[in-house]
Design a protein around this motif. Structure first.
Motif, PDB file in Angstrom:
ATOM      1  N   ASP A 207      37.739  57.508  45.741  1.00 45.20           N
ATOM      2  CA  ASP A 207      36.545  58.066  45.153  1.00 45.20           C
ATOM      3  C   ASP A 207      35.168  57.533  45.203  1.00 45.20           C
ATOM      4  N   VAL A 208      34.291  58.536  45.743  1.00 49.89           N
ATOM      5  CA  VAL A 208      32.963  58.084  46.374  1.00 49.89           C
ATOM      6  C   VAL A 208      32.152  58.258  45.104  1.00 49.89           C
ATOM      7  N   VAL A 209      31.460  57.098  44.824  1.00 52.73           N
ATOM      8  CA  VAL A 209      30.508  57.242  43.513  1.00 52.73           C
ATOM      9  C   VAL A 209      29.096  56.863  44.174  1.00 52.73           C
ATOM     10  N   THR A 210      28.364  57.701  44.196  1.00 54.28           N
ATOM     11  CA  THR A 210      26.904  57.813  45.130  1.00 54.28           C
ATOM     12  C   THR A 210      25.748  57.912  44.437  1.00 54.28           C
ATOM     13  N   GLN A 211      24.825  57.061  44.768  1.00 50.53           N
ATOM     14  CA  GLN A 211      23.483  57.224  44.224  1.00 50.53           C
ATOM     15  C   GLN A 211      22.661  58.397  44.996  1.00 50.53           C
ATOM     16  N   ASN A 212      23.191  58.645  46.198  1.00 49.24           N
ATOM     17  CA  ASN A 212      22.528  59.377  46.970  1.00 49.24           C
ATOM     18  C   ASN A 212      22.684  60.916  46.388  1.00 49.24           C
ATOM     19  N   ILE A 213      21.570  61.687  46.740  1.00 47.99           N
ATOM     20  CA  ILE A 213      21.377  62.995  46.191  1.00 47.99           C
ATOM     21  C   ILE A 213      21.816  63.980  47.469  1.00 47.99           C
ATOM     22  N   ASP A 214      21.975  63.499  48.565  1.00 52.03           N
ATOM     23  CA  ASP A 214      22.323  64.444  49.812  1.00 52.03           C
ATOM     24  C   ASP A 214      23.765  64.788  49.466  1.00 52.03           C
ATOM     25  N   ASP A 215      24.170  65.627  50.433  1.00 53.29           N
ATOM     26  CA  ASP A 215      25.617  66.198  50.563  1.00 53.29           C
ATOM     27  C   ASP A 215      26.184  65.714  51.831  1.00 53.29           C
ATOM     28  N   LEU A 216      25.880  64.411  52.268  1.00 52.60           N
ATOM     29  CA  LEU A 216      26.460  64.098  53.702  1.00 52.60           C
ATOM     30  C   LEU A 216      27.893  63.469  53.438  1.00 52.60           C
ATOM     31  N   HIS A 217      28.274  63.005  52.209  1.00 49.87           N
ATOM     32  CA  HIS A 217      29.327  62.151  52.158  1.00 49.87           C
ATOM     33  C   HIS A 217      30.603  63.783  52.179  1.00 49.87           C
ATOM     34  N   GLU A 218      30.020  64.822  51.555  1.00 51.08           N
ATOM     35  CA  GLU A 218      30.847  66.168  51.567  1.00 51.08           C
ATOM     36  C   GLU A 218      31.001  66.644  52.934  1.00 51.08           C
TER      37      GLU A 218
ATOM     38  N   GLU B  88      32.258  57.883  33.303  1.00 54.72           N
ATOM     39  CA  GLU B  88      33.358  58.481  34.155  1.00 54.72           C
ATOM     40  C   GLU B  88      33.427  57.494  35.580  1.00 54.72           C
ATOM     41  N   ALA B  89      32.368  57.092  35.989  1.00 54.65           N
ATOM     42  CA  ALA B  89      32.125  56.178  36.995  1.00 54.65           C
ATOM     43  C   ALA B  89      32.786  54.890  36.877  1.00 54.65           C
ATOM     44  N   ALA B  90      32.612  54.359  35.619  1.00 57.16           N
ATOM     45  CA  ALA B  90      32.953  53.037  35.033  1.00 57.16           C
ATOM     46  C   ALA B  90      34.582  53.223  34.923  1.00 57.16           C
ATOM     47  N   ALA B  91      34.920  54.282  34.653  1.00 54.36           N
ATOM     48  CA  ALA B  91      36.572  54.486  34.647  1.00 54.36           C
ATOM     49  C   ALA B  91      37.323  54.340  35.828  1.00 54.36           C
ATOM     50  N   LEU B  92      36.533  55.033  36.835  1.00 55.24           N
ATOM     51  CA  LEU B  92      36.910  54.936  38.302  1.00 55.24           C
ATOM     52  C   LEU B  92      37.035  53.416  38.817  1.00 55.24           C
ATOM     53  N   VAL B  93      36.076  52.786  38.691  1.00 50.16           N
ATOM     54  CA  VAL B  93      35.696  51.518  39.256  1.00 50.16           C
ATOM     55  C   VAL B  93      37.022  50.570  38.358  1.00 50.16           C
ATOM     56  N   ALA B  94      37.083  50.888  37.157  1.00 46.34           N
ATOM     57  CA  ALA B  94      38.046  49.891  36.461  1.00 46.34           C
ATOM     58  C   ALA B  94      39.467  50.193  37.049  1.00 46.34           C
ATOM     59  N   GLY B  95      39.698  51.388  37.480  1.00 44.13           N
ATOM     60  CA  GLY B  95      41.148  51.614  37.977  1.00 44.13           C
ATOM     61  C   GLY B  95      41.265  51.642  39.639  1.00 44.13           C
ATOM     62  N   ALA B  96      40.201  50.815  40.189  1.00 50.91           N
ATOM     63  CA  ALA B  96      40.326  50.701  41.742  1.00 50.91           C
ATOM     64  C   ALA B  96      41.031  49.419  41.844  1.00 50.91           C
ATOM     65  N   ASP B  97      41.868  49.459  43.095  1.00 49.93           N
ATOM     66  CA  ASP B  97      42.175  48.409  43.772  1.00 49.93           C
ATOM     67  C   ASP B  97      41.170  47.731  44.563  1.00 49.93           C
ATOM     68  N   ARG B  98      40.393  48.559  45.187  1.00 52.79           N
ATOM     69  CA  ARG B  98      39.416  47.746  46.011  1.00 52.79           C
ATOM     70  C   ARG B  98      38.215  48.686  45.780  1.00 52.79           C
TER      71      ARG B  98
ATOM     72  N   GLY C  24      25.219  47.962  37.434  1.00 48.22           N
ATOM     73  CA  GLY C  24      26.186  47.407  36.502  1.00 48.22           C
ATOM     74  C   GLY C  24      27.425  48.045  36.800  1.00 48.22           C
ATOM     75  N   LEU C  25      27.790  49.050  37.551  1.00 47.66           N
ATOM     76  CA  LEU C  25      29.300  49.722  37.659  1.00 47.66           C
ATOM     77  C   LEU C  25      30.270  48.522  38.263  1.00 47.66           C
ATOM     78  N   VAL C  26      29.521  47.647  39.063  1.00 52.79           N
ATOM     79  CA  VAL C  26      30.597  46.618  39.891  1.00 52.79           C
ATOM     80  C   VAL C  26      31.095  45.636  38.846  1.00 52.79           C
TER      81      VAL C  26
END
Ligand code: APR
Length: 232
Positions: free
Chosen positions: A84-95, A157-167, A182-184
């Motif tokens: 899951d990519v959680v980005t602060q960027n507003i561009d679409d380069l990840h996609e 939603e982002a916090a839940a993803l981070v909480a479930g991350a292995d890395r 604060g998500l980290v």
């Protein structure tokens, strides 16, 4: 065996090498604009056409930019991991690089939003959004951007993803802007966190690994090491 879950928290530094300037590396000005004049609800209330022109310019830059090796390496991780990519960027380069799950915490430059109903979001077909462009409900469209001083609705939603991350990989973000920074802290303590940035980022701890390099170098190195690790 279940695939491990990776969350990538990305920021402006990932798109810097695609030619989209970071904000804090340029002396606190965005293309010579002060934040207060272009990226706040107050700016929108005072001079919406100025705000629209600013985002038109950034939209044009986005449309010309192409993903770099860092975006591609993040997408490649999907060969062997749940990413899951959680980005602060507003561009679409990840996609455009091929990442399939991208959460845009601060909005998307290629979309507009109704000023009447925040859930009414429409794609923008061209580079410009004009004063007088209306949503299907008849109200003015605004850039689909989270401005300074506005809530960041996707944080839970982002916090839940981070909480479930292995890395967790933190790449190209100065971690100066909350609540994204604060998500980290949602990463469970025993899980590893990798930081990729040419400059110091304020993260420490026994499970923090720092890679002091540009995203286009550090991210492919890390991704290929991890892909090799799981194929071994
Ligand atoms: N590779 C990796 N990191 C880089 C590179 C690069 N080539 N070039 C710069 N950086 C790093 C900088 O060292 C810095 O730590 O990217 C980070 C960029 O930090 P910011 O400009 O503060 O960007 P970001 O953290 O994404 O900002 C968060 O603030 O500007 C607002 O709303 C905007 O979403 C943005 C938020």
């Amino acid at each position: 065996m279940a695939r491990q879950r990776i969350v990538v928290l990305s920021g402006a530094g990932v798109s810097a090498e695609s030619g989209l300037g970071t904000f804090r590396d340029s002396g606190g000005l965005w293309e010579q604009h002060r934040i207060e004049d272009v990226a706040t609800p107050e700016a929108w209330a005072t001079d919406p056409e100025h705000v629209l022109r600013f985002y038109d310019m950034r939209r044009e830059q986005t449309l010309k930019a192409v993903p770099n090796a860092a975006h591609r390496a993040i997408a490649a991780l999907e060969q062997a991991f749940e990413v899951d990519v959680v980005t602060q960027n507003i561009d679409d380069l990840h996609e455009r690089a091929g990442s399939s799950r991208v959460m845009h915490l601060h909005g998307e430059i290629l979309k507009a939003r109704s000023t009447k109903d925040p859930d009414l979001i429409v794609p923008l077909n061209g580079p410009s959004l004009r004063w007088g462009d209306r949503c299907p409900l008849g109200s003015q469209l605004r850039p689909h951007i989270v401005w300074f001083g506005e809530a960041v609705p996707l944080i839970p939603e982002a916090a839940a993803l981070v909480a479930g991350a292995d890395r967790l990989v933190v790449v190209g973000t100065s971690l100066q802007v909350y609540p994204a920074a604060g998500l980290v802290h949602y990463l469970p303590q025993e899980r590893s966190l990798w930081v990729i940035d040419p400059h110091p980022v304020p993260l420490q701890g026994p499970h923090v690994h720092t890679i002091r390099s540009k995203a286009s170098e550090g991210m492919p190195r890390l991704a290929s090491a991890w892909l090799q690790e799981v194929s071994a």
